[in-house]
Design an enzyme around this catalytic site. Structure first.
Site, short mmCIF file in Angstrom:
data_model
loop_
_atom_site.label_atom_id
_atom_site.label_comp_id
_atom_site.label_asym_id
_atom_site.label_seq_id
_atom_site.Cartn_x
_atom_site.Cartn_y
_atom_site.Cartn_z
N TYR A 30 43.19 42.39 30.30
CA TYR A 30 43.13 40.93 30.17
C TYR A 30 42.26 40.47 29.00
CZ TYR A 30 38.68 41.34 32.73
OH TYR A 30 37.41 41.69 33.12
N GLU A 31 41.53 41.38 28.41
CA GLU A 31 40.72 41.00 27.25
C GLU A 31 41.62 40.76 26.02
OE1 GLU A 31 36.68 43.02 26.97
OE2 GLU A 31 37.61 44.20 28.57
N HIS A 38 32.99 35.42 39.15
CA HIS A 38 32.46 36.69 38.62
C HIS A 38 30.97 36.85 38.95
CE1 HIS A 38 32.54 40.29 36.26
NE2 HIS A 38 31.68 39.83 35.36
N HIS A 64 29.34 44.66 31.99
CA HIS A 64 29.86 45.89 31.36
C HIS A 64 29.01 46.21 30.14
CE1 HIS A 64 33.59 46.48 33.69
NE2 HIS A 64 33.36 45.21 33.98
N ASN A 73 33.37 41.44 47.20
CA ASN A 73 33.70 40.14 47.82
C ASN A 73 34.93 40.33 48.70
OD1 ASN A 73 34.94 40.39 44.94
ND2 ASN A 73 36.35 39.06 46.08
N ALA A 98 34.49 47.40 40.88
CA ALA A 98 34.19 46.44 41.95
C ALA A 98 35.53 45.82 42.32
CB ALA A 98 33.23 45.37 41.45
N MET A 131 41.11 44.42 38.92
CA MET A 131 41.74 44.22 37.60
C MET A 131 41.55 45.41 36.67
SD MET A 131 40.37 40.33 36.99
CE MET A 131 40.28 39.16 38.35
N SER A 132 41.37 46.60 37.24
CA SER A 132 41.08 47.75 36.37
C SER A 132 41.58 49.04 37.00
CB SER A 132 39.57 47.85 36.15
OG SER A 132 38.92 48.24 37.34
N SER A 182 32.45 47.26 36.79
CA SER A 182 31.55 46.10 36.98
C SER A 182 30.35 46.47 37.84
CB SER A 182 32.30 44.96 37.69
OG SER A 182 33.23 44.40 36.82
N HIS A 197 39.26 45.86 29.46
CA HIS A 197 40.35 45.51 30.38
C HIS A 197 41.55 44.99 29.60
CE1 HIS A 197 36.56 45.13 32.59
NE2 HIS A 197 37.23 45.42 33.69
N1 HPA Z 1 40.17 40.23 42.84
C1 HPA Z 1 40.42 40.87 41.69
N2 HPA Z 1 39.51 41.61 41.08
C2 HPA Z 1 38.29 41.69 41.62
C3 HPA Z 1 37.96 41.04 42.81
C4 HPA Z 1 38.97 40.26 43.46
O1 HPA Z 1 38.76 39.65 44.52
N3 HPA Z 1 36.67 41.33 43.10
C5 HPA Z 1 36.23 42.15 42.09
N4 HPA Z 1 37.21 42.36 41.21
#
Ligand code: HPA
Length: 272
Positions: A85-86, A247, A61, A235, A113, A211-212, A30, A83
């Site tokens: 989750y896709e 996101h 992406h 974040n 990220a 998530m990756s 990301s 991913h």
């Molecule tokens: N959680 C899960 N995946 C993420 C996050 C998060 O806070 N930030 C960026 N990808």
């Protein structure tokens, strides 16, 4: 996953991709998509056109494979990732790594990220991934066993190579960037975590969450690759800050860090 799934994909790649092994493969997560300086492009393909891969459905992406030369290196870059989750299974997730393996690439940089769990982390910081925790309860290696993908029960003691981690730290130091070692917790997504989940991962020893990356790292490690992992903290994880997560915030943080991410990768490549 079946080895055969990837034969058609490999057949789609031009010969130049297999004539000399790439010195490094890079997966840009990301917001990392525009971090590369490409001197001489040898091959370029859109994910949408690559059989078995398909376009990324996620904003941030780009979805382009580029083989190029830079800094005296031959580099195979995957700009954007698919991913779990896709919803298309593990194949598109590990396909980039499987293509790198077939190209003879032995070194891999995985970027992403992530949400910061460790209280020392601030958005914009970097984390050099030292280890990971897979909290998904699924694994891309489940399925038939092929010797090409390593042992049936591959060792995961040192997924992320120390030497490469040291190079990442050396780059961060020379650029004056905040970077600490950390453990990455892998969740399936697509929802963000609950504050209780984040506290549970924290107690387990996680510093960041995302998530990756882990499925790719597990697969690449089984195949015997040297792996470096690098997170941009986009974040603070759920409940660590009072803000709700979205996101857009992740994208905005990586937009703000774009120049720095680019400098980081550039410096790292110079050290290889
Ligand atoms: N959680 C899960 N995946 C993420 C996050 C998060 O806070 N930030 C960026 N990808």
């Amino acid at each position: 996953m079946k080895l055969k799934y990837f034969d058609r994909t490999a057949g789609y790649f031009p010969d130049v991709c297999f004539e000399r092994h790439p010195d490094i493969g890079i997966m840009l997560g990301s917001g990392w998509g525009e971090s590369l300086v490409m001197d001489k492009v040898l091959a370029r393909m859109s994910y949408a056109d690559i059989p078995g891969l398909g376009a990324s459905t996620v904003k941030g992406h780009a979805g382009e494979f580029v083989l190029y030369e830079h800094a005296g290196l031959r580099i195979a870059a995957w700009c954007g990732r698919r991913h779990y989750y896709e919803g298309d299974g593990w194949e598109p997730v590990v396909l980039p790594i499987e293509m790198l393996r077939r190209m003879g690439c032995e070194t891999l940089l995985l970027t992403n990220a992530a949400g910061g769990i460790n209280p020392a982390l601030r958005p914009g910081d970097f984390v050099v991934i030292r280890d990971h925790i897979n909290v998904v309860g699924a694994n891309p290696l489940i399925g038939p066993h092929y010797l090409e993908w390593g042992e049936r029960f591959p060792d995961m003691t040192d997924v992320y190579q120390k030497h490469l981690a040291e190079l990442l730290h050396a780059s961060a130091n020379s650029l004056g960037l905040r970077a600490m070692d950390g453990v990455y917790a892998y969740t399936s997504g697509p929802c963000y975590e609950t504050p209780a989940e984040i506290q549970a991962y924290k107690a387990q020893g996680a510093d960041v969450v995302g998530m990756s990356t882990v499925p790719e790292a597990v697969f690449a490690k089984a195949c015997g690759m040297r792996i470096a992992g690098l997170s941009l903290v986009s974040n603070l994880a759920a409940g660590i800050s009072r803000q709700k997560l979205g996101h857009e915030e992740v994208i905005a943080a990586s937009q703000a860090a774009k120049a720095v991410m680019s400098a980081f990768i550039e410096d790292f490549l110079q050290r290889l």
